[in-house]
Design an enzyme around this catalytic site. Structure first.
Site, PDB file in Angstrom:
ATOM      1  N   ASN A   8      58.168  42.126  87.767  1.00  0.00           N
ATOM      2  CA  ASN A   8      56.711  42.237  87.570  1.00  0.00           C
ATOM      3  C   ASN A   8      56.343  42.410  86.107  1.00  0.00           C
ATOM      4  O   ASN A   8      57.109  42.980  85.321  1.00  0.00           O
ATOM      5  CB  ASN A   8      56.160  43.484  88.296  1.00  0.00           C
ATOM      6  CG  ASN A   8      56.091  43.317  89.798  1.00  0.00           C
ATOM      7  OD1 ASN A   8      56.187  42.213  90.320  1.00  0.00           O
ATOM      8  ND2 ASN A   8      55.920  44.423  90.494  1.00  0.00           N
ATOM      9  N   VAL A   9      55.121  41.980  85.800  1.00  0.00           N
ATOM     10  CA  VAL A   9      54.472  42.421  84.563  1.00  0.00           C
ATOM     11  C   VAL A   9      53.642  43.638  84.970  1.00  0.00           C
ATOM     12  O   VAL A   9      52.839  43.548  85.901  1.00  0.00           O
ATOM     13  CB  VAL A   9      53.543  41.326  83.993  1.00  0.00           C
ATOM     14  CG1 VAL A   9      52.828  41.846  82.745  1.00  0.00           C
ATOM     15  CG2 VAL A   9      54.337  40.061  83.679  1.00  0.00           C
ATOM     16  N   ASP A 241      63.331  54.237  90.513  1.00  0.00           N
ATOM     17  CA  ASP A 241      64.199  53.081  90.245  1.00  0.00           C
ATOM     18  C   ASP A 241      65.379  53.493  89.355  1.00  0.00           C
ATOM     19  O   ASP A 241      66.513  53.050  89.571  1.00  0.00           O
ATOM     20  CB  ASP A 241      63.396  51.969  89.563  1.00  0.00           C
ATOM     21  CG  ASP A 241      62.225  51.510  90.422  1.00  0.00           C
ATOM     22  OD1 ASP A 241      62.359  51.542  91.657  1.00  0.00           O
ATOM     23  OD2 ASP A 241      61.185  51.138  89.856  1.00  0.00           O
ATOM     24  N   GLY A 276      56.110  53.834  80.513  1.00  0.00           N
ATOM     25  CA  GLY A 276      56.554  52.527  81.002  1.00  0.00           C
ATOM     26  C   GLY A 276      57.589  52.684  82.091  1.00  0.00           C
ATOM     27  O   GLY A 276      58.038  53.794  82.408  1.00  0.00           O
ATOM     28  N   SER A 280      61.516  52.884  80.009  1.00  0.00           N
ATOM     29  CA  SER A 280      61.795  54.324  79.977  1.00  0.00           C
ATOM     30  C   SER A 280      63.163  54.669  80.569  1.00  0.00           C
ATOM     31  O   SER A 280      63.529  55.837  80.653  1.00  0.00           O
ATOM     32  CB  SER A 280      60.694  55.066  80.734  1.00  0.00           C
ATOM     33  OG  SER A 280      60.722  54.696  82.107  1.00  0.00           O
TER      34      SER A 280
END
Ligand code: RIB
Length: 291
Positions: A8-9, A241, A276, A280
């Site tokens: 993704n953006v 994540d 981010g 990050s």
């Protein structure tokens, strides 16, 4: 490790508070970052030292996302660039560092069954498959990989009603947060969640992330809790994540779930101190330096 996942953006809006119904607010800051649960988890795996092949799709206008993955050590040989929009996310980050996210599937929703079969054919019983719920064809991905003997790790994020009909009995490692776990079990207490899932899926190890409280691991053989280090969170996007990438990398390397839980919890704590998602994610070396 084969990770079939989204790219993704991320459009990130730093706000005083999440926008309320009927309200229009200005943002303190707008930034564009690389993201997607799939991309983030592949980068976290690579940053943690694992060998990871990412499979997925990205729009040609956003080829920078593929380049970023390569720069971070991810093999992108199975990432297809298409004419059309990439997936994207609209992310509000409030003053407490919490987020609220809307995702738009784009290229992430265009994976065909034939493509799944073709990619999985290159892997075998010594390999792991990781998949999240941000691409289409999740049941086919899980079934094809299981048929080839891969160890299946599934992160049902974002959670939706369809997950309840996925072939979860084929999953070897199920990684969930409290919201996802509650949707799967109807339980809210960590022990009850673990017991319910272990009873329903006796072959599956369950990893439960608990935000700033840490994480837990439940299998019919073992149960571990790992508290999290207290940090000042500025942006929690990508923390889950990061946790998953570091957990799996360490588990593959050592086969020690307690050590993997500890390592992953530390990586996620460092992630939330930065802005981010993909940007990050710490590296293994950074974590080792702050032992
Ligand atoms: O888990 C964080 C990710 O969720 C973001 O990077 C965003 O793209 C959404 O997929």
């Amino acid at each position: 490790m084969l990770n079939f996942g989204s790219i993704n953006v991320d459009h990130v809006y730093t706000v005083e508070h999440f926008v309320r119904p009927g309200e229009t607010i200005g943002c303190r800051k707008y930034r564009r970052f690389a993201g997607g649960k799939g991309l983030n988890q592949s980068i976290a795996l690579a940053q943690a030292g694992a060998c990871v092949y990412h499979a997925g799709k990205v729009g040609a206008a956003d080829a920078w996302l593929k380049t970023l993955m390569e720069d971070k050590g991810v093999d992108t040989g199975f990432v297809q660039t298409i004419d059309g929009p990439s997936g994207h996310a609209i992310i509000q980050v409030n003053a407490e560092g919490e987020n609220a996210i809307i995702i738009v599937g784009g290229a992430n929703q265009l994976i065909s069954e034939a493509e799944v079969q073709g990619i999985v054919a290159d892997f075998g019983p010594d390999d792991y498959l990781l998949v999240q719920n941000e691409v289409n064809a999740v049941p086919q991905i899980i079934q094809s990989a299981k048929a080839k003997g891969l160890t299946i790790a599934f992160n049902p994020a974002p959670m939706n009603a369809q997950v309840l009909n996925y072939p979860l009995e084929l999953v070897d490692i199920l990684i969930v947060n409290e919201t996802e776990a509650q949707a799967l079990t109807g339980e809210s207490e960590p022990d009850s969640i673990g017991e319910t899932l272990n009873r329903r899926f006796p072959q599956t190890a369950v990893v439960l992330t608990l935000g700033d409280k840490g994480a837990a691991y439940f299998s019919p053989q073992a149960r571990f809790y790992q508290p999290a280090k207290k940090v000042h969170a500025v942006d929690t996007t990508g923390a889950g994540d990061t946790f998953i990438g570091f957990f799996l990398a360490e588990l593959i390397e050592t086969n020690n779930p307690a050590a993997a839980l500890q390592w992953a919890t530390r990586a996620a704590a460092l992630c939330v101190t930065r802005h981010g998602a993909a940007d990050s994610i710490p590296s293994r070396r950074e974590l080792e330096a702050i032992q």
